[in-house]
Design a protein around this motif. Sequence first.
Motif, PDB file in Angstrom:
ATOM      1  N   ILE A 137      73.124  69.867 117.137  1.00 47.43           N
ATOM      2  CA  ILE A 137      73.273  71.256 117.618  1.00 47.43           C
ATOM      3  C   ILE A 137      73.667  71.263 119.101  1.00 47.43           C
ATOM      4  O   ILE A 137      74.559  72.012 119.518  1.00 47.43           O
ATOM      5  N   VAL A 138      73.001  70.409 119.876  1.00 49.18           N
ATOM      6  CA  VAL A 138      73.275  70.382 121.320  1.00 49.18           C
ATOM      7  C   VAL A 138      74.704  69.891 121.590  1.00 49.18           C
ATOM      8  O   VAL A 138      75.455  70.504 122.356  1.00 49.18           O
ATOM      9  N   ALA A 139      75.109  68.805 120.910  1.00 45.44           N
ATOM     10  CA  ALA A 139      76.453  68.250 121.159  1.00 45.44           C
ATOM     11  C   ALA A 139      77.530  69.270 120.782  1.00 45.44           C
ATOM     12  O   ALA A 139      78.456  69.544 121.570  1.00 45.44           O
ATOM     13  N   SER A 140      77.398  69.881 119.575  1.00 46.86           N
ATOM     14  CA  SER A 140      78.420  70.849 119.150  1.00 46.86           C
ATOM     15  C   SER A 140      78.354  72.117 120.007  1.00 46.86           C
ATOM     16  O   SER A 140      79.390  72.713 120.331  1.00 46.86           O
ATOM     17  N   GLY A 141      77.136  72.507 120.414  1.00 46.19           N
ATOM     18  CA  GLY A 141      76.977  73.707 121.261  1.00 46.19           C
ATOM     19  C   GLY A 141      77.617  73.512 122.628  1.00 46.19           C
ATOM     20  O   GLY A 141      78.298  74.406 123.147  1.00 46.19           O
ATOM     21  N   LEU A 142      77.417  72.322 123.205  1.00 42.83           N
ATOM     22  CA  LEU A 142      78.026  72.056 124.525  1.00 42.83           C
ATOM     23  C   LEU A 142      79.551  72.048 124.414  1.00 42.83           C
ATOM     24  O   LEU A 142      80.254  72.549 125.308  1.00 42.83           O
ATOM     25  N   ALA A 143      80.052  71.505 123.283  1.00 41.73           N
ATOM     26  CA  ALA A 143      81.511  71.492 123.070  1.00 41.73           C
ATOM     27  C   ALA A 143      82.037  72.926 123.014  1.00 41.73           C
ATOM     28  O   ALA A 143      83.063  73.254 123.635  1.00 41.73           O
ATOM     29  N   LEU A 144      81.310  73.799 122.289  1.00 45.62           N
ATOM     30  CA  LEU A 144      81.761  75.196 122.167  1.00 45.62           C
ATOM     31  C   LEU A 144      81.629  75.949 123.496  1.00 45.62           C
ATOM     32  O   LEU A 144      82.380  76.881 123.783  1.00 45.62           O
ATOM     33  N   THR A 154      91.503  73.321 115.385  1.00 45.72           N
ATOM     34  CA  THR A 154      90.776  72.483 114.414  1.00 45.72           C
ATOM     35  C   THR A 154      89.457  71.994 115.009  1.00 45.72           C
ATOM     36  O   THR A 154      88.408  72.048 114.355  1.00 45.72           O
ATOM     37  N   GLY A 155      89.508  71.543 116.242  1.00 46.77           N
ATOM     38  CA  GLY A 155      88.299  71.064 116.915  1.00 46.77           C
ATOM     39  C   GLY A 155      87.259  72.175 117.038  1.00 46.77           C
ATOM     40  O   GLY A 155      86.064  71.951 116.808  1.00 46.77           O
ATOM     41  N   GLN A 156      87.721  73.366 117.377  1.00 42.82           N
ATOM     42  CA  GLN A 156      86.789  74.505 117.504  1.00 42.82           C
ATOM     43  C   GLN A 156      86.135  74.816 116.163  1.00 42.82           C
ATOM     44  O   GLN A 156      84.928  75.056 116.096  1.00 42.82           O
ATOM     45  N   ALA A 157      86.957  74.764 115.088  1.00 44.35           N
ATOM     46  CA  ALA A 157      86.416  75.062 113.758  1.00 44.35           C
ATOM     47  C   ALA A 157      85.363  74.013 113.372  1.00 44.35           C
ATOM     48  O   ALA A 157      84.274  74.352 112.901  1.00 44.35           O
ATOM     49  N   TRP A 158      85.663  72.728 113.632  1.00 48.93           N
ATOM     50  CA  TRP A 158      84.700  71.660 113.315  1.00 48.93           C
ATOM     51  C   TRP A 158      83.400  71.824 114.106  1.00 48.93           C
ATOM     52  O   TRP A 158      82.310  71.702 113.553  1.00 48.93           O
ATOM     53  N   ALA A 159      83.550  72.101 115.405  1.00 51.11           N
ATOM     54  CA  ALA A 159      82.354  72.251 116.256  1.00 51.11           C
ATOM     55  C   ALA A 159      81.501  73.412 115.743  1.00 51.11           C
ATOM     56  O   ALA A 159      80.264  73.310 115.659  1.00 51.11           O
TER      57      ALA A 159
END
Length: 227
Positions: A137-144, A154-159
């Motif tokens: 959650i933290v890794a994908s949240g920081l990416a977003l 595509t990256g945004q959808a995956w995150a």
Amino acid sequence: MTTQKVPLGDREVLRYRKRPRIVHAILASSFLILLLTGLVILWPALSFLAPGGATRWLHRVAAVGFMSVPIVYLIVDREGAKELMVDSFKYDRDDWRWIKRFWSYAFGHTANMPKQGRLNAGQKMHHALVMLLSASIVASGLALWFFMPSLGPTGQAWAAVIHDLSMLALTLLLVGHLYFTFVYKALSGMTRGYVDIDEARLEHAKWVEELEQEAAEEAAEEDKQAV
Ligand code: HEM
């Protein structure tokens, strides 16, 4: 929270000292705020609850609280944090036997369950999954939060998918966590620090026996010194 020198009362046993209880309160409250604000962000029907983008702001504040949990835990109770980390990923033969009988335990039958230590195997699996899913959650949240433009569509959808599915899994785990907290009367361990010794014996027989052994050894030592 460490198992050494845990005071034993007549009817109750100390389960969590104040510091780990405060850490758990930060974890639980920040998670619940993240869940509620996340639902408002996801569902347009609930957007009337988010005037002026307040929900997005609150989501980020709670995210900082959630991310601070391991750091705060290590600062205020290093031994306890390490013990939680190690115990959650270490399973002995009794744990595997316990896992095979999980459904019996889930319906409140503890009679033939293998004896368990400070954490029972179900708690170990819950805590281990909380750590792994929180990292996701933290890794994908920081990416977003910080890398949206460079991620591409595509990256945004995956995150977003990883973020939402990890949160869903953690929410389902919370339902189980609350169910067992109330079925096995564990709540007082996180509110007052103490739990009923008979309830503790049902869930953590090996741990209670260790504490009794330690208490008996200490009493014997004191008697020796008094002579
Ligand atoms: C919101 C209501 C919650 C309640 C009433 C609650 C209750 C409890 C209780 C009673 C314990 C101690 C169990 C024992 O005897 O060992 C505990 C431990 C724990 N809970 Fe919760 N919990 C809540 C939310 C959460 C959430 C949202 C998470 C994770 C996202 C979580 C993760 C944990 C973890 C990792 C531990 C072990 C703590 C440690 O050993 O330091 N809890 N919880």
